[in-house]
Design a protein around this motif. Structure first.
Motif, PDB file in Angstrom:
ATOM      1  N   LYS A  78       0.040  -1.708  -0.699  1.00  0.00           N
ATOM      2  CA  LYS A  78      -0.457  -3.065  -0.449  1.00  0.00           C
ATOM      3  C   LYS A  78      -1.429  -3.470  -1.543  1.00  0.00           C
ATOM      4  CE  LYS A  78      -2.736  -5.907   3.047  1.00  0.00           C
ATOM      5  NZ  LYS A  78      -2.002  -7.091   2.689  1.00  0.00           N
ATOM      6  N   ARG A  80      -4.435  -5.784  -2.864  1.00  0.00           N
ATOM      7  CA  ARG A  80      -5.592  -6.475  -2.304  1.00  0.00           C
ATOM      8  C   ARG A  80      -6.433  -7.029  -3.445  1.00  0.00           C
ATOM      9  NH1 ARG A  80      -5.084  -1.942   1.152  1.00  0.00           N
ATOM     10  NH2 ARG A  80      -5.088  -2.515   3.353  1.00  0.00           N
ATOM     11  N   GLU A  84     -10.969  -8.178  -0.667  1.00  0.00           N
ATOM     12  CA  GLU A  84     -10.171  -7.606   0.430  1.00  0.00           C
ATOM     13  C   GLU A  84     -10.289  -6.082   0.455  1.00  0.00           C
ATOM     14  OE1 GLU A  84      -6.640 -10.993   0.612  1.00  0.00           O
ATOM     15  OE2 GLU A  84      -6.391  -9.240  -0.680  1.00  0.00           O
ATOM     16  N   PHE A  85     -10.268  -5.458  -0.712  1.00  0.00           N
ATOM     17  CA  PHE A  85     -10.427  -4.004  -0.778  1.00  0.00           C
ATOM     18  C   PHE A  85     -11.806  -3.606  -0.253  1.00  0.00           C
ATOM     19  CE2 PHE A  85     -11.701  -0.159  -3.270  1.00  0.00           C
ATOM     20  CZ  PHE A  85     -10.885   0.746  -2.605  1.00  0.00           C
ATOM     21  N   LYS A  87     -13.635  -5.166   1.974  1.00  0.00           N
ATOM     22  CA  LYS A  87     -13.626  -5.301   3.436  1.00  0.00           C
ATOM     23  C   LYS A  87     -12.838  -4.159   4.078  1.00  0.00           C
ATOM     24  CE  LYS A  87     -14.333 -10.258   3.531  1.00  0.00           C
ATOM     25  NZ  LYS A  87     -13.761 -11.581   3.762  1.00  0.00           N
ATOM     26  N   TRP A  88     -11.715  -3.790   3.480  1.00  0.00           N
ATOM     27  CA  TRP A  88     -10.917  -2.670   3.984  1.00  0.00           C
ATOM     28  C   TRP A  88     -11.736  -1.382   3.947  1.00  0.00           C
ATOM     29  CZ3 TRP A  88      -9.381   1.860   1.621  1.00  0.00           C
ATOM     30  CH2 TRP A  88      -8.391   2.603   2.274  1.00  0.00           C
ATOM     31  N   LEU A  89     -12.398  -1.136   2.827  1.00  0.00           N
ATOM     32  CA  LEU A  89     -13.221   0.062   2.675  1.00  0.00           C
ATOM     33  C   LEU A  89     -14.388   0.048   3.660  1.00  0.00           C
ATOM     34  CD1 LEU A  89     -13.753   2.689   1.111  1.00  0.00           C
ATOM     35  CD2 LEU A  89     -15.052   1.322  -0.544  1.00  0.00           C
ATOM     36  N   SER A  91     -14.539  -1.343   6.557  1.00  0.00           N
ATOM     37  CA  SER A  91     -14.063  -1.045   7.911  1.00  0.00           C
ATOM     38  C   SER A  91     -13.827   0.452   8.080  1.00  0.00           C
ATOM     39  CB  SER A  91     -12.794  -1.839   8.237  1.00  0.00           C
ATOM     40  OG  SER A  91     -11.683  -1.323   7.532  1.00  0.00           O
ATOM     41  N   ARG A  92     -13.343   1.107   7.033  1.00  0.00           N
ATOM     42  CA  ARG A  92     -13.143   2.560   7.099  1.00  0.00           C
ATOM     43  C   ARG A  92     -14.492   3.283   7.202  1.00  0.00           C
ATOM     44  NH1 ARG A  92      -8.842   0.589   7.316  1.00  0.00           N
ATOM     45  NH2 ARG A  92      -6.843   1.565   6.964  1.00  0.00           N
ATOM     46  N   SER A 120      -1.855   5.568   4.290  1.00  0.00           N
ATOM     47  CA  SER A 120      -1.611   4.238   3.742  1.00  0.00           C
ATOM     48  C   SER A 120      -1.442   4.331   2.232  1.00  0.00           C
ATOM     49  CB  SER A 120      -2.744   3.262   4.100  1.00  0.00           C
ATOM     50  OG  SER A 120      -3.974   3.713   3.599  1.00  0.00           O
ATOM     51  N   ILE A 122      -2.038   1.959  -1.476  1.00  0.00           N
ATOM     52  CA  ILE A 122      -2.661   0.817  -2.134  1.00  0.00           C
ATOM     53  C   ILE A 122      -2.044   0.680  -3.518  1.00  0.00           C
ATOM     54  CG2 ILE A 122      -4.798  -0.025  -3.195  1.00  0.00           C
ATOM     55  CD1 ILE A 122      -6.332   1.350  -0.959  1.00  0.00           C
TER      56      ILE A 122
END
Length: 157
Positions: A78, A80, A84-85, A87-89, A91-92, A120, A122
């Protein structure tokens, strides 16, 4: 939580190594981050692409613990934006769960076993970069993600 970047082969391009060292030194301020270099296979001219991927895959998986979240840097992953990356990080990291293990594979990609184990994928770009360059690019994006999370003046929109 710890973040690990696994790469196949040593970093032998001076400016790439300097870039990696720069961003690793900056990432120290945000948490534990390290790079694990899997040794380059010997006598690969006698091996098929699938054999190379399989042997590299075994070495990669030896460095991944059962509870680790395994993220492959892969052209089919995916895409990003940097935000966006980030925000993804974030959340992890907020989940406080498993350590994150990112992997840059060898020249022929990953074995089926590595794909099956991954959580996943990236993609850094639809363009192709050398496996050497991707090391510095990814570490810079990781640093950028942390500065975005903290609202620090590094990333500009």
């Amino acid at each position: 939580m710890k973040i690990t970047l696994i790469t196949v082969g040593k970093t032998d391009v001076k400016w790439v190594k300097e870039g990696m060292d720069l961003y690793l030194s900056r990432l120290v301020h945000y948490g534990r981050c390290s790079v694990v270099e899997i040794p380059q296979l010997k006598n690969v001219s006698a091996l098929s692409k699938e054999e190379i991927k399989s042997k590299e895959g075994e070495l990669i998986l030896k460095n991944v613990r059962p509870g680790d979240e395994l993220i492959l840097l892969d052209e089919h992953g995916k895409e990003r934006t940097s935000i966006e990356f980030s925000k993804w990080l974030e959340s992890r990291l907020a989940s406080g769960g498993n350590d994150l293990v990112f992997v840059i594979g060898g020249a022929y990609g990953f074995s089926e076993e590595v794909y099956k184990r991954s959580d996943s994928m990236i993609s850094l770009s639809r363009m192709t970069f050398s496996h050497q360059m991707v090391r510095a690019i990814f570490l810079e994006q990781l640093y950028r993600a942390f500065t975005i999370m903290r609202g620090e003046p590094y990333h500009h929109e």
